[in-house]
Design a protein around this motif. Structure first.
Motif, PDB file in Angstrom:
ATOM      1  N   GLN A 279      30.569 -65.331  58.413  1.00 40.38           N
ATOM      2  CA  GLN A 279      31.369 -64.126  58.173  1.00 40.38           C
ATOM      3  C   GLN A 279      32.801 -64.237  58.703  1.00 40.38           C
ATOM      4  OE1 GLN A 279      29.605 -60.169  58.057  1.00 40.38           O
ATOM      5  NE2 GLN A 279      27.836 -60.997  59.151  1.00 40.38           N
ATOM      6  N   GLY A 280      33.324 -65.436  58.661  1.00 36.94           N
ATOM      7  CA  GLY A 280      34.707 -65.648  59.089  1.00 36.94           C
ATOM      8  C   GLY A 280      34.863 -66.120  60.513  1.00 36.94           C
ATOM      9  N   MET A 281      33.770 -66.126  61.291  1.00 32.35           N
ATOM     10  CA  MET A 281      33.889 -66.585  62.674  1.00 32.35           C
ATOM     11  C   MET A 281      34.288 -68.050  62.748  1.00 32.35           C
ATOM     12  SD  MET A 281      30.976 -64.698  64.993  1.00 32.35           S
ATOM     13  CE  MET A 281      29.546 -65.081  63.966  1.00 32.35           C
ATOM     14  N   LEU A 282      33.894 -68.842  61.731  1.00 28.30           N
ATOM     15  CA  LEU A 282      34.234 -70.261  61.726  1.00 28.30           C
ATOM     16  C   LEU A 282      35.522 -70.504  60.947  1.00 28.30           C
ATOM     17  CD1 LEU A 282      30.648 -71.746  61.296  1.00 28.30           C
ATOM     18  CD2 LEU A 282      32.072 -71.736  63.356  1.00 28.30           C
ATOM     19  N   THR A 283      36.519 -69.683  61.249  1.00 29.78           N
ATOM     20  CA  THR A 283      37.864 -69.857  60.722  1.00 29.78           C
ATOM     21  C   THR A 283      38.837 -69.767  61.890  1.00 29.78           C
ATOM     22  OG1 THR A 283      38.251 -67.489  60.347  1.00 29.78           O
ATOM     23  CG2 THR A 283      37.201 -68.725  58.551  1.00 29.78           C
ATOM     24  N   PRO A 284      40.057 -70.236  61.705  1.00 35.78           N
ATOM     25  CA  PRO A 284      41.015 -70.214  62.826  1.00 35.78           C
ATOM     26  C   PRO A 284      41.345 -68.815  63.333  1.00 35.78           C
ATOM     27  CG  PRO A 284      41.718 -71.775  61.147  1.00 35.78           C
ATOM     28  CD  PRO A 284      40.562 -71.024  60.556  1.00 35.78           C
ATOM     29  N   LYS A 285      41.094 -67.770  62.522  1.00 35.26           N
ATOM     30  CA  LYS A 285      41.546 -66.437  62.909  1.00 35.26           C
ATOM     31  C   LYS A 285      40.881 -65.919  64.181  1.00 35.26           C
ATOM     32  CE  LYS A 285      40.202 -64.441  59.099  1.00 35.26           C
ATOM     33  NZ  LYS A 285      39.932 -63.435  58.048  1.00 35.26           N
ATOM     34  N   TYR A 286      39.671 -66.420  64.514  1.00 33.44           N
ATOM     35  CA  TYR A 286      38.962 -65.905  65.687  1.00 33.44           C
ATOM     36  C   TYR A 286      39.023 -66.848  66.892  1.00 33.44           C
ATOM     37  CZ  TYR A 286      37.011 -62.377  62.560  1.00 33.44           C
ATOM     38  OH  TYR A 286      36.864 -61.335  61.675  1.00 33.44           O
ATOM     39  N   LEU A 287      39.885 -67.858  66.827  1.00 35.13           N
ATOM     40  CA  LEU A 287      39.980 -68.794  67.946  1.00 35.13           C
ATOM     41  C   LEU A 287      40.502 -68.122  69.215  1.00 35.13           C
ATOM     42  CD1 LEU A 287      41.381 -71.962  66.123  1.00 35.13           C
ATOM     43  CD2 LEU A 287      39.085 -71.650  67.087  1.00 35.13           C
TER      44      LEU A 287
ATOM     45  N   PRO B   3      32.405 -56.774  66.652  1.00 38.52           N
ATOM     46  CA  PRO B   3      33.163 -57.479  67.687  1.00 38.52           C
ATOM     47  C   PRO B   3      32.284 -58.204  68.701  1.00 38.52           C
ATOM     48  CG  PRO B   3      34.114 -55.315  67.289  1.00 38.52           C
ATOM     49  CD  PRO B   3      32.847 -55.369  66.499  1.00 38.52           C
ATOM     50  N   GLU B   4      31.148 -57.611  69.039  1.00 35.38           N
ATOM     51  CA  GLU B   4      30.283 -58.251  70.040  1.00 35.38           C
ATOM     52  C   GLU B   4      29.678 -59.564  69.526  1.00 35.38           C
ATOM     53  OE1 GLU B   4      28.013 -54.664  68.257  1.00 35.38           O
ATOM     54  OE2 GLU B   4      30.047 -55.103  68.990  1.00 35.38           O
ATOM     55  N   GLN B   5      29.505 -59.675  68.195  1.00 33.30           N
ATOM     56  CA  GLN B   5      29.024 -60.940  67.647  1.00 33.30           C
ATOM     57  C   GLN B   5      30.052 -62.042  67.845  1.00 33.30           C
ATOM     58  OE1 GLN B   5      27.907 -58.732  63.741  1.00 33.30           O
ATOM     59  NE2 GLN B   5      26.661 -60.583  63.688  1.00 33.30           N
ATOM     60  N   VAL B   6      31.300 -61.720  67.608  1.00 34.91           N
ATOM     61  CA  VAL B   6      32.370 -62.698  67.803  1.00 34.91           C
ATOM     62  C   VAL B   6      32.470 -63.085  69.271  1.00 34.91           C
ATOM     63  CG1 VAL B   6      34.837 -63.141  67.537  1.00 34.91           C
ATOM     64  CG2 VAL B   6      33.634 -61.752  65.829  1.00 34.91           C
ATOM     65  N   GLU B   7      32.444 -62.094  70.136  1.00 38.53           N
ATOM     66  CA  GLU B   7      32.573 -62.350  71.573  1.00 38.53           C
ATOM     67  C   GLU B   7      31.445 -63.251  72.079  1.00 38.53           C
ATOM     68  OE1 GLU B   7      32.623 -58.365  72.961  1.00 38.53           O
ATOM     69  OE2 GLU B   7      34.652 -57.962  72.226  1.00 38.53           O
ATOM     70  N   ALA B   8      30.235 -63.057  71.547  1.00 38.47           N
ATOM     71  CA  ALA B   8      29.096 -63.860  71.996  1.00 38.47           C
ATOM     72  C   ALA B   8      29.230 -65.330  71.592  1.00 38.47           C
ATOM     73  CB  ALA B   8      27.797 -63.286  71.428  1.00 38.47           C
ATOM     74  N   GLN B   9      29.993 -65.597  70.529  1.00 36.35           N
ATOM     75  CA  GLN B   9      30.134 -66.973  70.017  1.00 36.35           C
ATOM     76  C   GLN B   9      31.491 -67.588  70.357  1.00 36.35           C
ATOM     77  OE1 GLN B   9      27.715 -68.568  68.704  1.00 36.35           O
ATOM     78  NE2 GLN B   9      26.337 -67.178  67.613  1.00 36.35           N
TER      79      GLN B   9
END
Length: 326
Positions: free
Chosen positions: A215-223, A241-247
């Motif tokens: 869902q976009g987490m494996l893109t540069p935008k969430y580095l 947001p908590e999914q992104v933070e956990a990864q």
């Protein structure tokens, strides 16, 4: 665009397919959606993947795609593989979701009207129903194919034991399961760790995966966290947001591996998914034409070697997950 055979069937899929889970609802820009569909088709993407509840609001992605299909793609219908699904919550009341014949066949009729087509190429049971016998759910898929409203039947997110049983029931009804659709990415490997991918290969069933970029987490935008306007920042989205933070630690480590390999993170992630011989196609989403082209550039990247594959495994080892989300 390279094309891959769907299992041992006669159907070919583009290595990358276009999904309509996000970015094509009534909350989005219809003209940009039109441009994305045009560009995708021009780039060789011949598979458009939908579901009854895609939007938001639910049903609006099919409505918008149907409008664009009837206005711009009528002469190209036989060059397209159009899929839709039923099984997640779509309307109020006791028949609006899960796996009854009532829900699946009513939903298919509604999808055909929204899409303005006489048939879809693939009709999926979108998720297993723990309360309904598999025979009933599979009978609805068989009816969809036998009635000509779908050319093929597919299953999505079924765990291996239930998947095997569903495929056998369909076979006994004279219907072959063409394709299975799970989430699959570096951060979500359950189809592999549960043995589903190996079993699909053995059975000659295709595998079209969704969320190859998590869902976009494996893109540069969430580095560097969650940027404003991103999917995780949108209230109507499914990525929280908590999914992104956990990864976050894994995302940054994978970003470093990608940089060392001379490619952006999303190209690394796409190459990782497409390396698997069981994977027929990977479904991507796109908010803009530029984003679509940027993701498709992954097809020009070199295959990942054993050293970087081992490094990826060290950062994000596979973990069994009993039930997919989405």
């Amino acid at each position: 665009m390279p094309y891959r055979r769907c299992g041992d069937s006669g159907l070919m899929f583009p290595a990358v397919s276009l999904g309509f889970w996000h970015n094509f609802g009534h909350v989005d820009d219809l003209q940009e959606a039109r441009r994305i569909m045009h560009r995708a088709f021009d780039r060789g993407i011949t598979h458009f993947d939908l579901a009854n509840n895609y939007g938001p609001p639910a049903g609006s992605a099919e409505e918008n795609v149907g409008r664009i299909l009837i206005e711009d793609f009528v002469c190209h219908r036989d060059e397209l593989v159009i899929s839709t699904k039923a099984g997640h919550l779509m309307w109020d009341g006791p028949y609006g979701d899960f796996g009854s014949r009532k829900h699946l066949l009513s939903s298919l009729d509604q999808s055909l009207k929204r899409l303005r087509v006489d048939y879809v190429d693939i009709f999926y049971s979108h998720r297993p129903d723990p309360e309904t016998r598999l025979e009933e759910t599979m009978s609805a898929l068989a009816t969809a194919v036998n009635s000509g409203k779908a050319l093929y039947a597919g299953l999505s997110k079924y765990p291996l034991k239930r998947l095997k049983k569903a495929v056998k029931i369909l076979k006994d009804m004279g219907i072959r399961c063409l394709v299975y659709q799970p989430p699959y990415s570096i951060l979500n490997r359950w189809p592999d760790t549960e043995g589903i991918l190996d079993w699909l290969l053995d059975e000659g069933i295709g595998c079209v995966v969704f969320s190859p970029l998590a869902q976009g987490m494996l893109t540069p935008k969430y580095l560097d966290g969650i940027p404003e306007g991103s999917r995780a920042a949108r209230q109507e989205g499914f990525l929280r947001p908590e999914q992104v933070e956990a990864q976050q630690d894994k995302i940054r480590a994978l970003g470093d591996l990608a940089a060392a390999a001379g490619m952006p993170l999303h190209h690394l992630a796409m190459q990782w998914v497409l390396r698997d011989p069981a994977v027929t196609s990977a479904i991507i989403g796109a908010r803009t034409v530029q984003q679509l082209d940027d993701t498709l550039a992954c097809l020009e990247a070199p295959p990942l070697d054993s050293e970087i594959l081992a490094a990826i495994d060290a950062v994000a080892p596979g973990e069994t997950k009993k039930e997919a989300e989405g």
